[in-house]
Design an enzyme around this catalytic site. Structure first.
Site, PDB file in Angstrom:
ATOM      1  N   GLY A 171       0.815  -1.217   0.000  1.00 34.84           N
ATOM      2  CA  GLY A 171       0.000   0.000   0.000  1.00 34.84           C
ATOM      3  C   GLY A 171       0.842   1.259   0.000  1.00 34.84           C
ATOM      4  O   GLY A 171       1.738   1.445  -0.825  1.00 34.84           O
ATOM      5  N   GLY A 172       0.539   2.145   0.967  1.00 36.50           N
ATOM      6  CA  GLY A 172       1.246   3.416   1.035  1.00 36.50           C
ATOM      7  C   GLY A 172       2.749   3.244   1.214  1.00 36.50           C
ATOM      8  O   GLY A 172       3.532   4.123   0.834  1.00 36.50           O
ATOM      9  N   GLY A 406      15.958   8.854 -35.962  1.00 40.29           N
ATOM     10  CA  GLY A 406      15.551   9.706 -34.845  1.00 40.29           C
ATOM     11  C   GLY A 406      16.394   9.444 -33.611  1.00 40.29           C
ATOM     12  O   GLY A 406      16.563  10.329 -32.763  1.00 40.29           O
ATOM     13  N   ALA A 407      16.919   8.227 -33.510  1.00 41.08           N
ATOM     14  CA  ALA A 407      17.732   7.892 -32.341  1.00 41.08           C
ATOM     15  C   ALA A 407      19.028   8.701 -32.331  1.00 41.08           C
ATOM     16  O   ALA A 407      19.591   8.978 -31.273  1.00 41.08           O
ATOM     17  CB  ALA A 407      18.016   6.399 -32.314  1.00 41.08           C
TER      18      ALA A 407
HETATM   19  C1  HXC Z   1      -1.888  -2.691  11.270  1.00 41.09           C
HETATM   20  C2  HXC Z   1      -0.569  -4.467  10.669  1.00 41.09           C
HETATM   21  C3  HXC Z   1      -0.640  -4.070   9.305  1.00 41.09           C
HETATM   22  C4  HXC Z   1      -1.404  -2.904   8.980  1.00 41.09           C
HETATM   23  C5  HXC Z   1       0.585  -5.830   9.425  1.00 41.09           C
HETATM   24  N1  HXC Z   1       0.192  -5.552  10.673  1.00 41.09           N
HETATM   25  N2  HXC Z   1       0.076  -4.938   8.568  1.00 41.09           N
HETATM   26  N3  HXC Z   1      -1.181  -3.785  11.634  1.00 41.09           N
HETATM   27  N4  HXC Z   1      -2.013  -2.243   9.997  1.00 41.09           N
HETATM   28  N5  HXC Z   1      -1.504  -2.449   7.742  1.00 41.09           N
HETATM   29  C6  HXC Z   1       0.562  -6.281  11.889  1.00 41.09           C
HETATM   30  C7  HXC Z   1      -0.063  -7.655  12.021  1.00 41.09           C
HETATM   31  O1  HXC Z   1      -1.325  -7.564  12.606  1.00 41.09           O
HETATM   32  C8  HXC Z   1       0.953  -8.361  12.914  1.00 41.09           C
HETATM   33  O2  HXC Z   1       0.747  -7.934  14.249  1.00 41.09           O
HETATM   34  C9  HXC Z   1       2.277  -7.779  12.480  1.00 41.09           C
HETATM   35  O3  HXC Z   1       1.950  -6.539  11.851  1.00 41.09           O
HETATM   36  C10 HXC Z   1       3.007  -8.639  11.485  1.00 41.09           C
HETATM   37  O4  HXC Z   1       2.139  -8.961  10.418  1.00 41.09           O
HETATM   38  P1  HXC Z   1       1.998 -10.448   9.859  1.00 41.09           P
HETATM   39  O5  HXC Z   1       0.824 -10.448   8.962  1.00 41.09           O
HETATM   40  O6  HXC Z   1       2.029 -11.409  10.976  1.00 41.09           O
HETATM   41  O7  HXC Z   1       3.362 -10.583   9.051  1.00 41.09           O
HETATM   42  P2  HXC Z   1       3.625 -11.279   7.643  1.00 41.09           P
HETATM   43  O8  HXC Z   1       2.984 -12.613   7.636  1.00 41.09           O
HETATM   44  O9  HXC Z   1       5.079 -11.182   7.423  1.00 41.09           O
HETATM   45  O10 HXC Z   1       2.874 -10.390   6.566  1.00 41.09           O
HETATM   46  C11 HXC Z   1       3.294  -9.061   6.351  1.00 41.09           C
HETATM   47  C12 HXC Z   1       2.284  -8.354   5.403  1.00 41.09           C
HETATM   48  C13 HXC Z   1       0.853  -8.555   5.965  1.00 41.09           C
HETATM   49  C14 HXC Z   1       2.412  -8.965   4.024  1.00 41.09           C
HETATM   50  C15 HXC Z   1       2.705  -6.906   5.334  1.00 41.09           C
HETATM   51  O11 HXC Z   1       0.841  -8.191   7.342  1.00 41.09           O
HETATM   52  C16 HXC Z   1      -0.158  -7.742   5.248  1.00 41.09           C
HETATM   53  O12 HXC Z   1      -0.622  -8.095   4.173  1.00 41.09           O
HETATM   54  N6  HXC Z   1      -0.559  -6.619   5.890  1.00 41.09           N
HETATM   55  C17 HXC Z   1      -1.596  -5.787   5.355  1.00 41.09           C
HETATM   56  C18 HXC Z   1      -1.154  -5.074   4.161  1.00 41.09           C
HETATM   57  C19 HXC Z   1      -2.144  -4.051   3.721  1.00 41.09           C
HETATM   58  O13 HXC Z   1      -3.174  -4.375   3.107  1.00 41.09           O
HETATM   59  N7  HXC Z   1      -1.946  -2.784   4.209  1.00 41.09           N
HETATM   60  C20 HXC Z   1      -2.866  -1.703   4.024  1.00 41.09           C
HETATM   61  C21 HXC Z   1      -2.554  -1.108   2.683  1.00 41.09           C
HETATM   62  S1  HXC Z   1      -3.576   0.218   2.322  1.00 41.09           S
HETATM   63  P3  HXC Z   1       1.220  -8.790  15.509  1.00 41.09           P
HETATM   64  O14 HXC Z   1       0.579  -8.091  16.652  1.00 41.09           O
HETATM   65  O15 HXC Z   1       0.722 -10.163  15.279  1.00 41.09           O
HETATM   66  O16 HXC Z   1       2.707  -8.710  15.547  1.00 41.09           O
HETATM   67  C22 HXC Z   1      -2.596   1.536   2.373  1.00 41.09           C
HETATM   68  C23 HXC Z   1      -3.268   2.763   1.952  1.00 41.09           C
HETATM   69  C24 HXC Z   1      -2.309   3.896   1.804  1.00 41.09           C
HETATM   70  O17 HXC Z   1      -1.468   1.441   2.711  1.00 41.09           O
HETATM   71  C25 HXC Z   1      -2.753   4.731   0.691  1.00 41.09           C
HETATM   72  C26 HXC Z   1      -1.778   5.810   0.361  1.00 41.09           C
HETATM   73  C27 HXC Z   1      -1.819   6.097  -1.097  1.00 41.09           C
END
Ligand code: HXC
Length: 516
Positions: A171-172, A406-407
């Site tokens: 994401g962000g 052109g290149a």
């Molecule tokens: C809050 C989060 C989090 C998030 C992970 N965690 N992503 N907490 N917000 N976005 C937390 C988990 O709950 C977990 O907490 C710890 O971080 C580790 O995550 P895991 O999933 O156990 O790790 P892993 O298996 O390695 O996977 C990592 C990951 C996955 C691939 C990044 O966590 C994931 O897919 N996260 C969500 C990604 C996502 O969709 N993000 C939002 C994007 S939207 P604990 O307590 O268990 O340690 C966005 C919008 C921005 O970003 C727009 C701007 C343009």
């Protein structure tokens, strides 16, 4: 609170900050072959130079809710330090705290560190390891990203911004790096994607692993999002230090000068052996670049993407240069959509940061094809033309073997404002190669000929003598001199020396409208 009590309390808070998300998560980070945020900063910076900001910053609302753990410093470590004695700003996301996700405190900390780097004119390095917007903090997280994006854009062209991807970034967490100048990735442990494999499968049905979707090789070779793919975290941080050695601290500064000990009048004695006897056969242009630059030290950028053009940083006479070279090893060094984008971006970076551009030309033209046309080669090729024409840094161009169509114009020609242009004796400069040209301008003679092959060979030879050489361009002053290839280093070094204090005034404008 008495000083002693306060210091003791401070020690306790700092200890909690040092532990990030706790020992269990630190161990998990190590088991994945990853360093912690603080270990990464130590590995990146000169020993003992790190000064931390906001280690005590904390999300105060957590306590009000009474149900959340307090993480001092939250999910990022920020501050400044030195690399090779030069100041840099730095942030390192801490995956052990909520997956390095970005909430309000993290956003504010990163923004503060970026502001400090921008107003002091020092490079900003982001070590990214984050699951993106912190879901629990809702729009506060999105606001945090927006604040960072604004700063990325305002700092663009003012200070070098480097992003290192050191874990799964979603994401962000990938958009801010995308706004910076260079992205480094680590093979095997870092990924970048807007939406992960699960979401993609549910929306489009496509199946891809994390690594296939957003791994270092995918982004270094397919999407071109990553400029460097390196094995190992220590190694990637070493590459960051190396890249910085070529760059100025800001756009008002000059890149550092290094005593390389390589004389600028060194002849490139064996350069002729690099060129194949047959003019259409491939060779690796890096063999020429390495002979041209100081001690063969060339840091290639985007090595695995659009390999038909080679770009990177090096030094000549101890001064940084950006090298742009057609690469005959891939697609005969033709210009296509990706190579035009790659080179245009690099040229603009060099121009923004006072790095002279040395262009080595060996190009058969732009790539013909329906997919290229539908993909917008017209606009993408125009980016390269735009970037060269816009650049006011010293521009020195050498035509090695051929410059067609052109290149010829696009690859740092005199017409686009290059300062000094050379061609190697033996180079071909023309609208197209004789083998193609005779089919168009001699079609009737060829059809009428009894022995078509003999007639074709005669016409091609005639074309080569009359039109396919550098002397017409030299007669018109489009090429300043035709040179012995073995003198290239001394000629280019001398040109760069005279251009060192070049100043070129362009009419005032807000900015151009590059065909993005
Ligand atoms: C809050 C989060 C989090 C998030 C992970 N965690 N992503 N907490 N917000 N976005 C937390 C988990 O709950 C977990 O907490 C710890 O971080 C580790 O995550 P895991 O999933 O156990 O790790 P892993 O298996 O390695 O996977 C990592 C990951 C996955 C691939 C990044 O966590 C994931 O897919 N996260 C969500 C990604 C996502 O969709 N993000 C939002 C994007 S939207 P604990 O307590 O268990 O340690 C966005 C919008 C921005 O970003 C727009 C701007 C343009």
């Amino acid at each position: 609170m008495a000083i002693e009590d306060s210091l003791e309390y401070l020690g306790q808070l700092k200890e909690r900050a040092l532990l990030g998300g706790g020992q269990r998560r630190i161990d998990a980070q190590h088991e994945r072959g990853k360093l912690t945020a603080r270990e990464r900063i130590q590995a990146l910076l000169d020993p003992g130079s790190f000064e931390e900001l906001d280690a005590l910053a904390v999300h105060l609302e957590d306590d009000a809710n009474g149900d959340a753990e307090r993480f001092y410093g939250d999910a990022v470590v920020t501050g400044w330090g030195r690399i090779d004695g030069r100041s840099v700003g730095v942030f390192a996301q801490d995956f052990t705290v909520a997956g390095g996700s970005l909430g309000e405190v993290v956003g504010e900390k990163i923004a503060k560190a970026m502001d400090l780097a921008t107003k002091t004119g020092i490079p900003m390095i982001g070590l990214n390891d984050s699951g993106g917007a912190r879901i629990q903090e809702g729009v506060g997280s999105l606001a945090g990203y927006g604040d960072i994006f604004l700063r990325n854009v305002r700092a663009s062209g003012v200070i070098p911004q480097l992003s290192v991807i050191l874990g799964p970034c979603a994401g962000g967490a990938v958009y801010s790096p995308a706004l910076t100048d260079f992205i480094f990735m680590v093979e095997g442990t870092s990924q970048m994607f807007l939406t992960g494999p699960d979401v993609i499968q549910s929306v489009t049905g496509e199946v891809a692993t994390f690594e296939e979707l957003g791994g270092a090789q995918s982004h270094a070779s397919k999407s071109g999002v990553a400029h460097f793919a390196v094995e190992g975290e220590d190694e990637v941080l070493e590459e960051v230090r190396r890249l910085l050695s070529f760059l100025p601290s800001n756009n008002m500064d000059e890149p550092p000068t290094v005593d390389t000990g390589d004389p600028t009048d060194r002849r490139m004695d064996d350069v002729l052996s690099v060129l194949p006897a047959e003019a259409s056969n491939p060779y690796d242009v890096r063999d020429i670049i390495e002979r041209l630059v100081d001690n063969g030290d060339f840091m290639e950028v985007h090595e695995f993407f659009a390999q038909n053009i080679t770009v990177g940083l090096a030094r000549i006479g101890g001064h940084s240069v950006g090298v742009v070279a057609n690469q005959p090893l891939f697609l005969a060094g033709v210009l296509d959509i990706d190579s035009s984008r790659k080179a245009a971006r690099f040229v603009r970076f060099c121009d923004a940061f006072n790095i002279p551009i040395v262009t080595l030309v060996d190009v058969p033209g732009f790539l013909p094809g329906v997919s290229q046309e539908y993909g917008g080669i017209i606009s993408h090729g125009a980016k390269l033309v735009f970037a060269y024409a816009e650049a006011t840094v010293p521009k020195v161009t050498v035509i090695l073997r051929k410059a067609f169509g052109g290149a010829y114009d696009a690859m740092g020609s005199k017409h686009l404002g290059a300062d000094v242009n050379y061609a190697w004796a033996g180079a071909a400069v023309a609208v197209m190669a004789g083998s193609q040209a005779v089919n168009i301008i001699n079609r009737r003679e060829l059809q009428a000929a009894e022995d078509q092959d003999a007639e074709r060979a005669r016409l091609v030879a005639e074309y080569e003598t009359e039109l396919e050489h550098p002397y017409i361009a030299a007669a018109k002053g489009y090429i300043d001199d035709v040179i012995d290839p073995r003198d290239t280093r001394s000629k280019v070094a001398s040109a760069l020396e005279v251009l060192r204090h070049k100043s070129e005034v362009v009419p005032p404008k807000k900015h151009g409208s590059i065909p993005l």
